[in-house]
Motif scaffolding. Structure first.
Motif, PDB file in Angstrom:
ATOM      1  N   GLU A  52       0.819  -1.227   0.000  1.00 29.68           N
ATOM      2  CA  GLU A  52       0.000   0.000   0.000  1.00 29.68           C
ATOM      3  C   GLU A  52       0.847   1.269   0.000  1.00 29.68           C
ATOM      4  O   GLU A  52       0.349   2.341  -0.314  1.00 29.68           O
ATOM      5  CB  GLU A  52      -0.887   0.066   1.259  1.00 29.68           C
ATOM      6  CG  GLU A  52      -1.898  -1.041   1.409  1.00 29.68           C
ATOM      7  CD  GLU A  52      -1.382  -2.138   2.336  1.00 29.68           C
ATOM      8  OE1 GLU A  52      -0.163  -2.465   2.276  1.00 29.68           O
ATOM      9  OE2 GLU A  52      -2.194  -2.663   3.104  1.00 29.68           O
ATOM     10  N   TYR A  53       2.105   1.157   0.419  1.00 30.15           N
ATOM     11  CA  TYR A  53       2.954   2.342   0.578  1.00 30.15           C
ATOM     12  C   TYR A  53       4.016   2.328  -0.523  1.00 30.15           C
ATOM     13  O   TYR A  53       5.122   1.823  -0.341  1.00 30.15           O
ATOM     14  CB  TYR A  53       3.588   2.330   1.974  1.00 30.15           C
ATOM     15  CG  TYR A  53       4.306   3.606   2.360  1.00 30.15           C
ATOM     16  CD1 TYR A  53       3.607   4.724   2.815  1.00 30.15           C
ATOM     17  CD2 TYR A  53       5.691   3.698   2.266  1.00 30.15           C
ATOM     18  CE1 TYR A  53       4.263   5.886   3.182  1.00 30.15           C
ATOM     19  CE2 TYR A  53       6.354   4.864   2.636  1.00 30.15           C
ATOM     20  CZ  TYR A  53       5.634   5.951   3.088  1.00 30.15           C
ATOM     21  OH  TYR A  53       6.288   7.107   3.447  1.00 30.15           O
ATOM     22  N   GLY A  54       3.658   2.896  -1.663  1.00 30.44           N
ATOM     23  CA  GLY A  54       4.551   2.811  -2.831  1.00 30.44           C
ATOM     24  C   GLY A  54       5.635   3.865  -2.871  1.00 30.44           C
ATOM     25  O   GLY A  54       6.490   3.861  -3.750  1.00 30.44           O
ATOM     26  N   LEU A  55       5.594   4.782  -1.902  1.00 31.64           N
ATOM     27  CA  LEU A  55       6.453   5.966  -1.936  1.00 31.64           C
ATOM     28  C   LEU A  55       7.949   5.636  -2.011  1.00 31.64           C
ATOM     29  O   LEU A  55       8.663   6.089  -2.917  1.00 31.64           O
ATOM     30  CB  LEU A  55       6.123   6.796  -0.691  1.00 31.64           C
ATOM     31  CG  LEU A  55       6.600   8.238  -0.565  1.00 31.64           C
ATOM     32  CD1 LEU A  55       5.707   9.004   0.415  1.00 31.64           C
ATOM     33  CD2 LEU A  55       8.035   8.318  -0.124  1.00 31.64           C
ATOM     34  N   THR A  56       8.422   4.836  -1.097  1.00 29.70           N
ATOM     35  CA  THR A  56       9.860   4.556  -1.023  1.00 29.70           C
ATOM     36  C   THR A  56      10.349   3.809  -2.262  1.00 29.70           C
ATOM     37  O   THR A  56      11.431   4.078  -2.781  1.00 29.70           O
ATOM     38  CB  THR A  56      10.183   3.716   0.233  1.00 29.70           C
ATOM     39  OG1 THR A  56       9.551   4.335   1.351  1.00 29.70           O
ATOM     40  CG2 THR A  56      11.669   3.636   0.487  1.00 29.70           C
ATOM     41  N   ALA A 205      -2.332   4.033   2.176  1.00 30.74           N
ATOM     42  CA  ALA A 205      -0.877   4.121   2.361  1.00 30.74           C
ATOM     43  C   ALA A 205      -0.507   4.446   3.805  1.00 30.74           C
ATOM     44  O   ALA A 205       0.557   4.060   4.284  1.00 30.74           O
ATOM     45  CB  ALA A 205      -0.299   5.167   1.428  1.00 30.74           C
ATOM     46  N   TYR A 206      -1.396   5.183   4.490  1.00 33.38           N
ATOM     47  CA  TYR A 206      -1.059   5.626   5.853  1.00 33.38           C
ATOM     48  C   TYR A 206      -1.863   4.902   6.935  1.00 33.38           C
ATOM     49  O   TYR A 206      -1.802   5.270   8.101  1.00 33.38           O
ATOM     50  CB  TYR A 206      -1.216   7.144   5.965  1.00 33.38           C
ATOM     51  CG  TYR A 206      -0.112   7.854   5.190  1.00 33.38           C
ATOM     52  CD1 TYR A 206       1.127   8.089   5.775  1.00 33.38           C
ATOM     53  CD2 TYR A 206      -0.297   8.223   3.857  1.00 33.38           C
ATOM     54  CE1 TYR A 206       2.147   8.700   5.066  1.00 33.38           C
ATOM     55  CE2 TYR A 206       0.719   8.836   3.130  1.00 33.38           C
ATOM     56  CZ  TYR A 206       1.942   9.067   3.745  1.00 33.38           C
ATOM     57  OH  TYR A 206       2.957   9.656   3.034  1.00 33.38           O
ATOM     58  N   ASP A 207      -2.647   3.904   6.510  1.00 29.97           N
ATOM     59  CA  ASP A 207      -3.349   3.075   7.497  1.00 29.97           C
ATOM     60  C   ASP A 207      -3.469   1.680   6.897  1.00 29.97           C
ATOM     61  O   ASP A 207      -4.545   1.257   6.495  1.00 29.97           O
ATOM     62  CB  ASP A 207      -4.731   3.686   7.808  1.00 29.97           C
ATOM     63  CG  ASP A 207      -5.364   3.034   9.027  1.00 29.97           C
ATOM     64  OD1 ASP A 207      -4.708   2.169   9.651  1.00 29.97           O
ATOM     65  OD2 ASP A 207      -6.519   3.388   9.356  1.00 29.97           O
TER      66      ASP A 207
HETATM   67  N1  TRP Z   1       7.908  10.559   5.714  1.00 28.63           N
HETATM   68  C1  TRP Z   1       6.916   9.497   5.736  1.00 28.63           C
HETATM   69  C2  TRP Z   1       5.704   9.971   4.957  1.00 28.63           C
HETATM   70  O1  TRP Z   1       5.223  11.061   5.152  1.00 28.63           O
HETATM   71  C3  TRP Z   1       6.627   9.126   7.146  1.00 28.63           C
HETATM   72  C4  TRP Z   1       5.474   8.226   7.438  1.00 28.63           C
HETATM   73  C5  TRP Z   1       4.984   7.207   6.711  1.00 28.63           C
HETATM   74  C6  TRP Z   1       4.678   8.304   8.613  1.00 28.63           C
HETATM   75  N2  TRP Z   1       3.921   6.632   7.359  1.00 28.63           N
HETATM   76  C7  TRP Z   1       3.733   7.282   8.518  1.00 28.63           C
HETATM   77  C8  TRP Z   1       4.679   9.123   9.732  1.00 28.63           C
HETATM   78  C9  TRP Z   1       2.799   7.099   9.548  1.00 28.63           C
HETATM   79  C10 TRP Z   1       3.755   8.913  10.739  1.00 28.63           C
HETATM   80  C11 TRP Z   1       2.817   7.905  10.666  1.00 28.63           C
HETATM   81  O2  TRP Z   1       5.220   9.248   4.105  1.00 28.63           O
END
Ligand code: TRP
Length: 322
Positions: A52-56, A205-207
């Motif tokens: 879900e978190y494709g950023l990196t 991505a954040y949950d």
């Molecule tokens: N720099 C990351 C971002 O903004 C940090 C991050 C990812 C983050 N997931 C998070 C910070 C969850 C707090 C809670 O994508």
């Protein structure tokens, strides 16, 4: 419940920041830099592998694909300073490309001791590299790196992973201006920025489903328990990611499931929470390509190139100090 003894070596700055953040009248908050202790850094490393978190991975793909071009645009000899190096994994391609051309100095600046050690270990096998790590906050570390620079060396600053998005827009601009003041004309900044995307993608991505991001966020309370002899009951707080349309950001909070009191002994404070009251821990602002160039210009940079990932809206921006 387990209440930790007050540790012998209290970090007084941490205690003061926690006290100030949790006694604020309206929105309680905790500075996001404290998310990255050893446990937090390890959890963030896991987040970067989540589907879900494709950023990196987007950041990594761009660096891998365009490393030759980046190297060609930054005339050597080069000193590379990285603000918040993390494990150093995604920087490898770029450093290898620089080191193929000539001997290159690499200065990771990182507040997490374990991440710094990991990064030095990960990259030390590259031929013709010399690595000196700085366990410092970003600008403080960059100032020291600038003092290390040899005459004739170009400085390339890496600020990857869209950490700039964790500042609000005004603070982001201030930060870039702060970086610019340390640089000389002709030095460069490679800035990673996460781009705007749909609310549903952002929330996912954040949950994430596995709860790694929730654990990462809740670890901040666990850290306060460990280091400041507090009695947060982690089961009574819930990780929440919410969209702030006006700020074009995702906000991370920890929500109290019921009214409760928490003692933070080393900060000499008792904090009361109402039902559903939240602690704001982090925001992640999303940018358009134009936003980035405008912010860069205002901070004293020329926007040289922007590379965009095809799978995940993310850009690598090469900015040159004017
Ligand atoms: N720099 C990351 C971002 O903004 C940090 C991050 C990812 C983050 N997931 C998070 C910070 C969850 C707090 C809670 O994508």
């Amino acid at each position: 419940m387990l209440v930790h003894a007050i540790p012998a070596n209290i970090n007084y700055e941490f205690a003061a920041d926690v006290r100030a953040g949790l006694t604020r009248e309206h929105q309680k908050e905790l500075p996001s830099k404290y998310l990255y202790d050893d446990v937090g850094s390890a959890l963030f490393e896991v987040i970067s592998h989540l589907p879900e978190y494709g950023l990196t991975r987007a950041d990594e793909r761009l660096l891998r694909r365009h490393s030759r071009e980046i190297v060609d645009r930054v005339k050597g000899p080069v000193a590379v300073a990285e603000l918040g190096s993390g494990s150093g994994r995604k920087t490898r391609w770029l450093l290898e490309a620089f080191c193929r051309r000539q001997r290159t100095s690499y200065y990771p600046v990182e507040i997490s001791h374990s991440a710094l050690v990991m990064c030095e270990r990960e990259l030390s096998d590259i031929d013709a590299i010399s690595i000196v790590g700085f366990e410092r906050e970003y600008l403080e570390g960059l100032l020291e790196v600038a003092a290390y620079r040899k005459s004739g060396e170009h400085l390339l600053v890496l600020f990857l992973g869209s950490t700039i998005g964790n500042f609000d827009r005004m603070a982001g601009l201030k930060f870039l201006s702060g970086v610019r003041r340390i640089l000389k004309p002709g030095d460069s900044l490679l800035l990673g920025t996460d781009l705007e995307k749909s609310s549903s993608e952002l929330i996912r991505a954040y949950d994430d489903e596995l709860g790694v991001t929730a654990a990462f966020n809740l670890n901040l309370l666990a850290r306060i328990n460990r280091e400041l002899a507090a009695d947060f009951d982690l089961a009574q707080f819930k990780h929440v990611a919410r969209i702030n349309d006006e700020a074009r950001s995702v906000e991370m909070h920890l929500r109290s499931k019921r009214p409760q009191k928490v003692h933070i002994r080393a900060a000499q404070v008792v904090v009361e929470f109402g039902q559903d009251e939240t602690i704001w821990t982090e925001s992640s602002h999303k940018y358009s390509l134009d936003d980035v160039c405008e912010m860069a210009r205002t901070a004293g940079f020329r926007c040289e190139v922007q590379w965009m990932d095809e799978q995940w809206p993310f850009a690598e921006n090469l900015l040159v100090a004017v």
